[in-house]
Each structure stands twice: as structure tokens, then as C-alpha cells.
Design a protein around this motif. Structure first.
Motif, PDB file in Angstrom:
ATOM      1  N   ARG A 248       0.826  -1.213   0.000  1.00  0.00           N
ATOM      2  CA  ARG A 248       0.000   0.000   0.000  1.00  0.00           C
ATOM      3  C   ARG A 248       0.862   1.265   0.000  1.00  0.00           C
ATOM      4  O   ARG A 248       0.403   2.321  -0.448  1.00  0.00           O
ATOM      5  CB  ARG A 248      -0.943  -0.011   1.203  1.00  0.00           C
ATOM      6  CG  ARG A 248      -0.259   0.130   2.561  1.00  0.00           C
ATOM      7  CD  ARG A 248      -1.241  -0.048   3.703  1.00  0.00           C
ATOM      8  NE  ARG A 248      -1.764  -1.409   3.736  1.00  0.00           N
ATOM      9  CZ  ARG A 248      -2.658  -1.844   4.618  1.00  0.00           C
ATOM     10  NH1 ARG A 248      -3.130  -1.014   5.532  1.00  0.00           N
ATOM     11  NH2 ARG A 248      -3.075  -3.093   4.591  1.00  0.00           N
ATOM     12  N   ASP A 279      -1.621  -5.107  -2.448  1.00  0.00           N
ATOM     13  CA  ASP A 279      -2.442  -4.743  -1.298  1.00  0.00           C
ATOM     14  C   ASP A 279      -3.828  -4.298  -1.773  1.00  0.00           C
ATOM     15  O   ASP A 279      -3.966  -3.487  -2.684  1.00  0.00           O
ATOM     16  CB  ASP A 279      -1.765  -3.612  -0.512  1.00  0.00           C
ATOM     17  CG  ASP A 279      -2.461  -3.338   0.795  1.00  0.00           C
ATOM     18  OD1 ASP A 279      -3.591  -2.801   0.759  1.00  0.00           O
ATOM     19  OD2 ASP A 279      -1.879  -3.641   1.851  1.00  0.00           O
ATOM     20  N   ARG A 280      -4.829  -4.848  -1.135  1.00  0.00           N
ATOM     21  CA  ARG A 280      -6.206  -4.623  -1.564  1.00  0.00           C
ATOM     22  C   ARG A 280      -6.599  -3.141  -1.552  1.00  0.00           C
ATOM     23  O   ARG A 280      -7.468  -2.716  -2.316  1.00  0.00           O
ATOM     24  CB  ARG A 280      -7.148  -5.428  -0.660  1.00  0.00           C
ATOM     25  CG  ARG A 280      -8.561  -5.580  -1.183  1.00  0.00           C
ATOM     26  CD  ARG A 280      -9.384  -6.433  -0.237  1.00  0.00           C
ATOM     27  NE  ARG A 280      -8.803  -7.745  -0.019  1.00  0.00           N
ATOM     28  CZ  ARG A 280      -8.983  -8.778  -0.849  1.00  0.00           C
ATOM     29  NH1 ARG A 280      -9.733  -8.632  -1.926  1.00  0.00           N
ATOM     30  NH2 ARG A 280      -8.416  -9.943  -0.578  1.00  0.00           N
ATOM     31  N   THR A 281      -5.958  -2.337  -0.713  1.00  0.00           N
ATOM     32  CA  THR A 281      -6.347  -0.933  -0.591  1.00  0.00           C
ATOM     33  C   THR A 281      -5.866  -0.059  -1.754  1.00  0.00           C
ATOM     34  O   THR A 281      -6.276   1.089  -1.855  1.00  0.00           O
ATOM     35  CB  THR A 281      -5.816  -0.342   0.724  1.00  0.00           C
ATOM     36  OG1 THR A 281      -4.382  -0.352   0.701  1.00  0.00           O
ATOM     37  CG2 THR A 281      -6.330  -1.116   1.919  1.00  0.00           C
ATOM     38  N   ASP A 337      -4.488  -8.820   1.826  1.00  0.00           N
ATOM     39  CA  ASP A 337      -4.723  -7.883   2.921  1.00  0.00           C
ATOM     40  C   ASP A 337      -3.425  -7.560   3.651  1.00  0.00           C
ATOM     41  O   ASP A 337      -3.206  -7.962   4.789  1.00  0.00           O
ATOM     42  CB  ASP A 337      -5.764  -8.451   3.888  1.00  0.00           C
ATOM     43  CG  ASP A 337      -7.118  -8.631   3.231  1.00  0.00           C
ATOM     44  OD1 ASP A 337      -7.557  -7.714   2.516  1.00  0.00           O
ATOM     45  OD2 ASP A 337      -7.728  -9.705   3.431  1.00  0.00           O
ATOM     46  N   GLY A 338      -2.524  -6.857   2.949  1.00  0.00           N
ATOM     47  CA  GLY A 338      -1.309  -6.382   3.585  1.00  0.00           C
ATOM     48  C   GLY A 338      -0.141  -7.332   3.477  1.00  0.00           C
ATOM     49  O   GLY A 338      -0.213  -8.426   2.902  1.00  0.00           O
ATOM     50  N   ALA A 341      -0.304 -11.068   4.783  1.00  0.00           N
ATOM     51  CA  ALA A 341      -1.024 -11.965   3.883  1.00  0.00           C
ATOM     52  C   ALA A 341      -0.181 -12.299   2.661  1.00  0.00           C
ATOM     53  O   ALA A 341      -0.217 -13.426   2.146  1.00  0.00           O
ATOM     54  CB  ALA A 341      -2.354 -11.339   3.469  1.00  0.00           C
TER      55      ALA A 341
END
Length: 430
Positions: A248, A279-281, A337-338, A341
Motif C-alpha cells: 500500500r 495490497d487490496r487498498t 490484505d497487507g 497476507a
């Protein structure tokens, strides 16, 4: 046709005897090489480089024959790229030998020394492994890399290249042996298995007492066979299921450059990235432009549901995609998720080869670098730096994914063991 050429047509019943003969010749050569001065080894390497250039036309003619046969077998593009030689690649082979010649000689170097209270002076000194059998597939340049590194480290080599590169490898071997003769060293220091008979691999794996270590460099079927059959110690070069994780906190332009180079610079090498984790974000801000770059460059993307939602051209990823070494313009992509993960995914699906993180956050980078259990871990750099030449080793025999003896790029120093040299003055043990 000399005896070794004739041996290429040896019936299967004679393969074991043929391999034992190679092993005995290699053992005799290894005993000589163990104490050869550095200057003689370097002279042989430089002469071999000159011979590669002088024989360039022969090498390219041999490679053309291999390429024609490979196309007739409809081999995939990645394998054809590994096999293909041109003028630039032949010159790179010669330069690689010269770079190995310029390296420090690992043999005889003292890696540790101390004096005991009783006055004994102890040194740990690098020594050659002895005879190394190297089994590899379609890349003919490995013939020069392996032969040159074994020579530099005082080892004799028995090379068993893939049937696809049979003619190319023999032409390169001739240049290596020219160099050995020019320096007054035994040409048996670097030999190639002179038959395509697959029984030769099994015979090589059983040469206990003649071969000290075997290094397989190839796909799963080769390494599985070596693991099952070898009676000789093995340094493994397993699959290159390499990952890039875009954090992220990644700089988006750096991420785009690193991912593109990791995947597309050369898709058919073991350091090519096969899975991208993001990263999902930051899927929209970071992954979307990365996908556009890759798709425009002709890369097929196989993604999870979150990745598919970004671009309709993304194909669904199956579970086996996370453990596939494509060696092609295909990349599996997953949202995570980060960093924890990402590490968990790599530890579960990776091959302990090479993995990279892209981030501006030093603490996150250090967490990744310390937790990912791979031979090579990188921060803000392409996985395609997984190469002995890029590490300053001159060349490499492979990337070791094991934990015993050598790990990561295997260069000349990694082809040595050590012994303890103890000097006293009449001490006896009470």
C-alpha cells in the motif's frame, strides 16, 4: 569420428560403462585441478573465451540445427528463446568466461582463523568439491557457465545438457577444451555426456566415489527424478515461482517499472515473476495502471475476483495458477490484505527462489525481507536480478533453492567446501 563421437551412438547396454569412464577421467582431472595455480586456471578461461569467439560460426551453425529440430517438435516459445543463440549471445558467453577469469580464486582462501589457548593455530580453508555432475535442459550457455565456474573453483565437470541443445553444447564444449589445452590443463576437466540416451542420467546419479555432487537445473520432472534416484549429494535448482508484492505504501511508478521488468524482460528465465500480489487498498490506484501496462505488452493476466473486476480482459485464476511456473507471458495476480497476507501466500505457494516487495515503508520492507524464506529477497528491485552475473559472480550454475551448502546464485565460491588446517608445535592432548 573419434571414440567420444562414436560413444554418442553407444547402445544402452554400454551407457553405464561409458559414464564410469567419464567419471574416472573426471576424477583424475579433479586431482590435478585441486592444486593448479590461479594463473593457469585464468589462462585457460581466457583462452576458452577466445576459442568461443573463434568458433562462433561453428557454434551458430550447431545452434541452427538444434533450433530447426526444436521447431519441428513444436517446442513452446519460452524454450525456443532459451535455446536460441545469436552473435550477441555467443559474445556474451565469451565475456562471461572472461568475467569468471577476473574473479578472485576461492580455492585456498582462508574464511576464518583463530589460535587456541594451547597455541594451536586453526584455519578454515576453501577447497574444491571435486567432481560435479550438472544436468540441465535447453540453455546451451549453461555449458560455458558451468564449465567455467567449475574450472575456476578447481572442480572437474561432467555436463549433461538437454537433448534440444545437444549440438550447440558440444560446439561450446570444444571451445572450453581448446582453452584447457592451451593452458596445459587436462581437457577431461570439462566433459559432456556424449549421448542423448536418458539412461546416462541414471548412470551419472549412481557414480558414487567418482562424482561428489550433482546439480540439476530444470523443470519438476528432472528434479523429481534426481531426488528419487540420486545416490550422490544434490544441490537443487527448483522451480522459479517468483513473486512481486506491491505494498500500500509503494511508489506507483516504481511499482509499474519493477512489475513490468520482473515479468516481461525475459519470460522464459527462472527469475521471471509468475505471481503479482497487491495490497487490496491500492487496487485502483496502483494495480489498474500495472494491468494496463502488462496487457498492452501482450501479457495474459489470470486474476482473482477483485482483480477481474478491474479489467474485463483478466481471466479467472484457478488454484493451480498460484503454483505454476509459466515461463511465458502469463501472470497470476491476487489481491491480499497487507504484507503479512502476502508473506503467507508466498510461503504457501512459492518455491523459495526469488521474491520482491515494492514499498516506501522501510519497516514493512524489513518485515517482508526477514520473513520470506527464499534464496533471494529484494526490496524495490526486479526479480530478474536473480542471476549470478548480476550478483558479481561472473556467471552461475543455477539458483539453489535448498538450505544446505549453497543457497541463491551458485557461483565459483559456492562450488567449494572447506577443510580445517591446524598448525602446532608439538602439542599433545592431555
Amino acid at each position: 569420428m573419434d571414440a567420444r563421437e562414436a560413444a554418442a551412438e553407444a547402445p544402452m547396454d554400454d551407457v553405464a560403462a561409458l559414464m564410469e569412464t567419464l567419471g574416472r577421467r573426471a576424477r583424475a582431472a579433479a586431482e590435478q585441478l585441486a592444486t593448479v595455480p590461479t594463473a593457469a586456471k585464468d589462462a585457460a578461461l581466457r583462452a576458452a573465451a577466445a576459442a568461443v569467439r573463434a568458433r562462433a560460426a561453428e557454434i551458430l551453425e550447431a545452434n541452427a540445427a538444434d533450433m530447426q529440430a526444436a521447431r519441428a517438435k513444436d517446442l513452446p516459445p519460452a524454450m525456443l528463446d532459451r535455446l536460441r543463440l545469436d552473435g550477441g549471445r555467443v559474445d556474451a558467453i565469451a565475456r562471461g568466461l572472461e568475467e569468471v577469469a577476473a574473479l578472485p580464486d576461492p580455492v585456498g582462501s582462508v574464511t576464518e582463523e583463530w589460535t587456541r589457548p594451547n597455541g594451536l593455530r586453526i584455519q578454515r580453508v576453501r577447497v574444491p568439491l571435486g567432481v560435479i555432475g550438472i544436468i540441465y535442459e535447453s540453455r546451451p550457455n549453461v555449458t560455458a557457465d558451468a564449465g567455467g565456474l567449475c574450472l575456476k573453483s578447481g572442480n572437474a565437470a561432467i555436463l549433461r545438457g538437454g537433448s534440444e541443445s545437444f549440438h550447440s553444447s558440444r560446439a561450446i564444449l570444444a571451445a572450453l577444451q581448446d582453452g584447457l589445452r592451451a593452458a596445459g590443463l587436462p581437457p577431461d576437466a570439462v566433459q559432456a555426456v556424449p549421448t542423448r540416451d536418458r539412461a546416462a542420467v541414471g548412470a551419472l546419479l549412481g557414480l558414487t566415489g567418482l562424482v561428489d555432487v550433482v546439480i540439476p537445473r530444470g523443470g519438476k520432472s528432472l528434479t523429481a527424478r534426481v531426488a528419487a534416484e540420486s545416490r550422490v549429494p544434490v544441490i537443487y535448482h527448483l522451480d522459479g515461482i517468483c513473486h512481486v508484492y506491491v505494498d500500500r505504501a509503494a511508489d506507483v511508478e516504481k511499482a509499474r517499472a519493477v512489475v513490468m521488468n520482473s515479468k516481461m524482460r525475459r519470460t522464459g528465465i527462472c527469475g521471471a515473476a509468475e505471481t503479482l500480489l497487491v495490497d487490496r487498498t491500492v487496487l485502483d490506484s496502483h494495480l489498474r495502471p500495472i494491468l494496463a501496462d502488462l496487457l498492452e505488452a501482450g501479457c495474459e493476466i489470470r486474476g482473482d475476483a477483485a482483480v477481474q473486476a478491474l479489467d474485463p480482459r483478466v481471466r479467472p485464476a484457478a488454484e493451480e495458477d498460484w503454483e505454476t511456473e509459466y515461463l511465458d507471458a502469463i501472470l497470476s495476480v491476487k489481491a491480499v490484505d497487507g504484507v503479512d497476507a502476502a508473506v503467507e501466500h508466498i510461503q504457501r505457494h512459492g518455491s523459495h527462489h526469488t521474491d520482491s516487495i515494492v514499498t516506501k515503508d522501510a519497516a514493512t520492507a524489513e518485515r517482508f525481507l526477514s520473513r520470506v524464506d527464499s534464496g533471494i529477497v529484494l526490496w524495490n528491485a526486479s526479480t530478474q536480478f536473480a542471476d549470478g552475473g548480476e550478483f558479481g559472480f561472473g556467471a552461475e550454475i543455477g539458483i539453489s533453492t535448498g538450505k544446505l551448502h549453497a543457497r541463491g546464485p551458485v557461483g565459483a565460491a559456492q562450488l567449494t567446501s572447506y577443510k580445517y588446517v591446524v598448525r602446532g608445535d608439538g602439542q599433545i592432548r592431555p
